[in-house]
Every structure is written in structure tokens, then in C-alpha cells.
Write a protein that holds these residues in place. Structure first.
Motif, PDB file in Angstrom:
ATOM      1  N   ILE A  47      56.670  47.047  43.006  1.00  0.00           N
ATOM      2  CA  ILE A  47      57.278  47.065  44.337  1.00  0.00           C
ATOM      3  C   ILE A  47      56.910  45.769  45.054  1.00  0.00           C
ATOM      4  N   LEU A  48      57.884  45.143  45.690  1.00  0.00           N
ATOM      5  CA  LEU A  48      57.640  43.907  46.437  1.00  0.00           C
ATOM      6  C   LEU A  48      57.131  44.249  47.837  1.00  0.00           C
ATOM      7  N   VAL A  49      55.904  43.802  48.130  1.00  0.00           N
ATOM      8  CA  VAL A  49      55.222  44.172  49.372  1.00  0.00           C
ATOM      9  C   VAL A  49      54.826  42.902  50.127  1.00  0.00           C
ATOM     10  N   PRO A  50      55.160  42.816  51.426  1.00  0.00           N
ATOM     11  CA  PRO A  50      54.732  41.643  52.200  1.00  0.00           C
ATOM     12  C   PRO A  50      53.245  41.736  52.553  1.00  0.00           C
ATOM     13  N   PHE A  51      52.538  40.626  52.392  1.00  0.00           N
ATOM     14  CA  PHE A  51      51.138  40.520  52.778  1.00  0.00           C
ATOM     15  C   PHE A  51      51.019  39.354  53.742  1.00  0.00           C
ATOM     16  N   TYR A  52      50.585  39.659  54.960  1.00  0.00           N
ATOM     17  CA  TYR A  52      50.439  38.623  55.975  1.00  0.00           C
ATOM     18  C   TYR A  52      49.160  37.838  55.736  1.00  0.00           C
ATOM     19  N   MET A  53      49.275  36.517  55.885  1.00  0.00           N
ATOM     20  CA  MET A  53      48.137  35.634  55.641  1.00  0.00           C
ATOM     21  C   MET A  53      47.337  35.435  56.926  1.00  0.00           C
ATOM     22  N   GLU A  54      46.053  35.689  56.845  1.00  0.00           N
ATOM     23  CA  GLU A  54      45.143  35.433  57.956  1.00  0.00           C
ATOM     24  C   GLU A  54      44.824  33.936  57.991  1.00  0.00           C
ATOM     25  N   GLU A  55      44.515  33.400  56.805  1.00  0.00           N
ATOM     26  CA  GLU A  55      44.258  31.972  56.660  1.00  0.00           C
ATOM     27  C   GLU A  55      44.360  31.607  55.188  1.00  0.00           C
ATOM     28  N   TRP A  56      44.497  30.315  54.930  1.00  0.00           N
ATOM     29  CA  TRP A  56      44.506  29.824  53.566  1.00  0.00           C
ATOM     30  C   TRP A  56      44.126  28.354  53.585  1.00  0.00           C
ATOM     31  N   ARG A  57      43.672  27.872  52.408  1.00  0.00           N
ATOM     32  CA  ARG A  57      43.346  26.450  52.271  1.00  0.00           C
ATOM     33  C   ARG A  57      43.525  26.064  50.809  1.00  0.00           C
ATOM     34  N   PHE A  58      43.927  24.819  50.594  1.00  0.00           N
ATOM     35  CA  PHE A  58      44.083  24.342  49.228  1.00  0.00           C
ATOM     36  C   PHE A  58      42.725  24.189  48.570  1.00  0.00           C
ATOM     37  N   LYS A  59      42.659  24.551  47.304  1.00  0.00           N
ATOM     38  CA  LYS A  59      41.454  24.344  46.505  1.00  0.00           C
ATOM     39  C   LYS A  59      41.702  23.149  45.577  1.00  0.00           C
ATOM     40  N   THR A  60      42.847  23.158  44.883  1.00  0.00           N
ATOM     41  CA  THR A  60      43.291  22.046  44.042  1.00  0.00           C
ATOM     42  C   THR A  60      44.783  21.864  44.292  1.00  0.00           C
ATOM     43  N   GLY A  61      45.425  21.023  43.482  1.00  0.00           N
ATOM     44  CA  GLY A  61      46.864  20.820  43.609  1.00  0.00           C
ATOM     45  C   GLY A  61      47.694  22.011  43.178  1.00  0.00           C
ATOM     46  N   GLU A  62      47.070  22.941  42.446  1.00  0.00           N
ATOM     47  CA  GLU A  62      47.794  24.120  41.968  1.00  0.00           C
ATOM     48  C   GLU A  62      47.173  25.437  42.406  1.00  0.00           C
ATOM     49  N   THR A  63      46.096  25.382  43.179  1.00  0.00           N
ATOM     50  CA  THR A  63      45.473  26.620  43.641  1.00  0.00           C
ATOM     51  C   THR A  63      45.147  26.544  45.126  1.00  0.00           C
ATOM     52  N   ALA A  64      45.173  27.706  45.736  1.00  0.00           N
ATOM     53  CA  ALA A  64      44.784  27.835  47.141  1.00  0.00           C
ATOM     54  C   ALA A  64      43.929  29.087  47.267  1.00  0.00           C
ATOM     55  N   LEU A  65      43.090  29.099  48.261  1.00  0.00           N
ATOM     56  CA  LEU A  65      42.310  30.290  48.588  1.00  0.00           C
ATOM     57  C   LEU A  65      42.993  30.941  49.776  1.00  0.00           C
ATOM     58  N   VAL A  66      43.335  32.219  49.641  1.00  0.00           N
ATOM     59  CA  VAL A  66      44.106  32.925  50.660  1.00  0.00           C
ATOM     60  C   VAL A  66      43.339  34.153  51.117  1.00  0.00           C
ATOM     61  N   LYS A  67      43.324  34.354  52.423  1.00  0.00           N
ATOM     62  CA  LYS A  67      42.760  35.565  53.031  1.00  0.00           C
ATOM     63  C   LYS A  67      43.921  36.310  53.658  1.00  0.00           C
ATOM     64  N   PHE A  68      44.234  37.483  53.105  1.00  0.00           N
ATOM     65  CA  PHE A  68      45.309  38.319  53.645  1.00  0.00           C
ATOM     66  C   PHE A  68      44.738  39.261  54.699  1.00  0.00           C
ATOM     67  N   CYS A  69      45.541  39.576  55.697  1.00  0.00           N
ATOM     68  CA  CYS A  69      45.148  40.537  56.727  1.00  0.00           C
ATOM     69  C   CYS A  69      44.850  41.888  56.059  1.00  0.00           C
ATOM     70  N   ASP A  70      43.816  42.573  56.548  1.00  0.00           N
ATOM     71  CA  ASP A  70      43.422  43.904  56.089  1.00  0.00           C
ATOM     72  C   ASP A  70      42.890  43.954  54.654  1.00  0.00           C
ATOM     73  N   ILE A  71      42.677  42.815  54.030  1.00  0.00           N
ATOM     74  CA  ILE A  71      41.995  42.751  52.735  1.00  0.00           C
ATOM     75  C   ILE A  71      40.645  42.126  53.049  1.00  0.00           C
ATOM     76  N   ASP A  72      39.623  42.970  53.177  1.00  0.00           N
ATOM     77  CA  ASP A  72      38.341  42.518  53.714  1.00  0.00           C
ATOM     78  C   ASP A  72      37.157  42.630  52.748  1.00  0.00           C
ATOM     79  N   THR A  73      37.391  43.148  51.550  1.00  0.00           N
ATOM     80  CA  THR A  73      36.285  43.296  50.606  1.00  0.00           C
ATOM     81  C   THR A  73      36.680  42.721  49.252  1.00  0.00           C
ATOM     82  N   LYS A  74      35.686  42.446  48.457  1.00  0.00           N
ATOM     83  CA  LYS A  74      35.928  41.959  47.099  1.00  0.00           C
ATOM     84  C   LYS A  74      36.703  42.997  46.297  1.00  0.00           C
ATOM     85  N   GLU A  75      36.419  44.271  46.511  1.00  0.00           N
ATOM     86  CA  GLU A  75      37.104  45.347  45.790  1.00  0.00           C
ATOM     87  C   GLU A  75      38.595  45.385  46.144  1.00  0.00           C
ATOM     88  N   GLN A  76      38.904  45.260  47.431  1.00  0.00           N
ATOM     89  CA  GLN A  76      40.309  45.237  47.844  1.00  0.00           C
ATOM     90  C   GLN A  76      41.016  44.022  47.251  1.00  0.00           C
TER      91      GLN A  76
END
Length: 178
Positions: A47-76
Motif C-alpha cells: 500500500i502506498l502511504v504518505p510519510f511527512y518529513m520532519e527533517e532530512w540531510r544528505f549523507k552522500t550523493g546517493e543517500t540521505a538521513l530522513v526523520k519522518f513525523c511520528d517515527i520516534d524510535t529505532k524499532e519504528q
């Protein structure tokens, strides 16, 4: 409900980064940086689900680190690992006729050298080498490899989902008999 034809694939989610819900995004297209978008679309259990981004930053030219809203733990964050990441076409900055390799899947291939004979349907695109190849399933069920270069591809019709190619003689037969 978000439909597959409303989005296009830009990457996939990797492992969690840290313990506060951040994930690694492996991307092929950095459109989320070029246009103003608040969310990405993830494929969760088909199922295609929208995830809102709280913040993000580039790590390399092909990767970024993304923090989605309401995803607050390593388990999530771990639950998202491996999910395909898509971007809404209506927010994209690409042209109307521009396609990603992923969107080519399902297009029919016809050979102009053989009176527009159907070669088959694109089931995958191999980008692992310098020469991109269409993996085409023939009507007989075998897979043939067709180079996706401008010397071979003569026309792409997005409305009919059709690609006309000018294949060298014997290429299909050579691949089809393997």
C-alpha cells in the motif's frame, strides 16, 4: 488512496540511523531536494502511504538521513527498512514525457526491423553496468536483453506504453535460444 500511476520510484529505505527514528534513504533521484515537498510515499505491505518529513540531510550523493513525523524510535524506523520510496508526479519538476527506468516496466517492445513484430514486455531494467539493458519477456516466456541506447531505441510512446526499437538482426534469436 494513492495510486501507482500517481507516483514514481526514487529509492528505498535502508537501516535506521541512531535511536530516534531516523532512517537512511538510498535514492536515485534527489527530487525531494529540488522541489517543495513535505512528504514522501512509502510502499508498506503493498500500500502506498504518505510519510511527512520532519527533517532530512544528505549523507552522500546517493543517500540521505530522513526523520519522518511520528517515527520516534529505532524499532519504528526498523519497520520501514526495505520499503520502496516514491515521489508524487504532480509535485515533480520533471517534464511530462520524462520517465524513470522503473516506469518503463510494462512497456511493449516492437522491432521495426521485423515489421513491428512484438519482441515482448519490459519486466526489468538492468542499470548495473554502463550499458543499460531492458529485460524483456518474450511471448514464449523467455527473457531477452535489449540495449536501451539511442542507437537502438527509435521511439517511445508513453500513451500506448510502447517502445519501437531497431534491433540488429539475430539479437532476439540469439538471446531467446539461451
Amino acid at each position: 488512496m494513492i495510486k501507482q500511476e500517481e507516483v514514481y520510484r526514487i529509492g528505498k529505505i535502508g537501516k535506521p540511523h541512531g535511536v530516534k527514528g531516523e532512517v537512511t534513504l538510498f535514492f536515485d533521484d534527489d527530487v525531494f531536494d529540488r522541489v517543495d515537498a513535505d512528504y514522501l510515499v512509502l510502499a508498506i505491505d503493498g500500500i502506498l502511504v504518505p510519510f511527512y518529513m520532519e527533517e532530512w540531510r544528505f549523507k552522500t550523493g546517493e543517500t540521505a538521513l530522513v526523520k519522518f513525523c511520528d517515527i520516534d524510535t529505532k524499532e519504528q524506523a526498523s519497520a520501514l527498512t526495505g520499503s520502496g520510496v516514491f515521489f508524487p508526479k504532480h509535485l515533480s519538476d520533471r517534464g511530462e514525457d520524462e520517465l524513470t527506468w522503473d516506469e518503463i516496466k510494462g512497456f511493449r517492445i516492437v522491432d521495426t526491423n521485423r515489421q513491428d513484430a512484438v519482441v515482448g514486455e519490459v519486466v526489468a531494467v538492468d542499470e548495473s553496468t554502463m550499458n543499460v539493458l531492458f529485460e524483456v519477456e518474450t511471448p514464449s516466456g523467455s527473457i531477452v536483453l535489449v540495449p536501451a541506447n539511442e542507437d537502438i531505441v527509435k521511439e517511445v510512446n508513453t500513451k500506448e506504453r510502447l517502445i519501437k526499437v531497431d534491433l540488429p538482426e539475430g539479437l532476439v534469436d540469439l538471446n531467446d535460444n539461451e
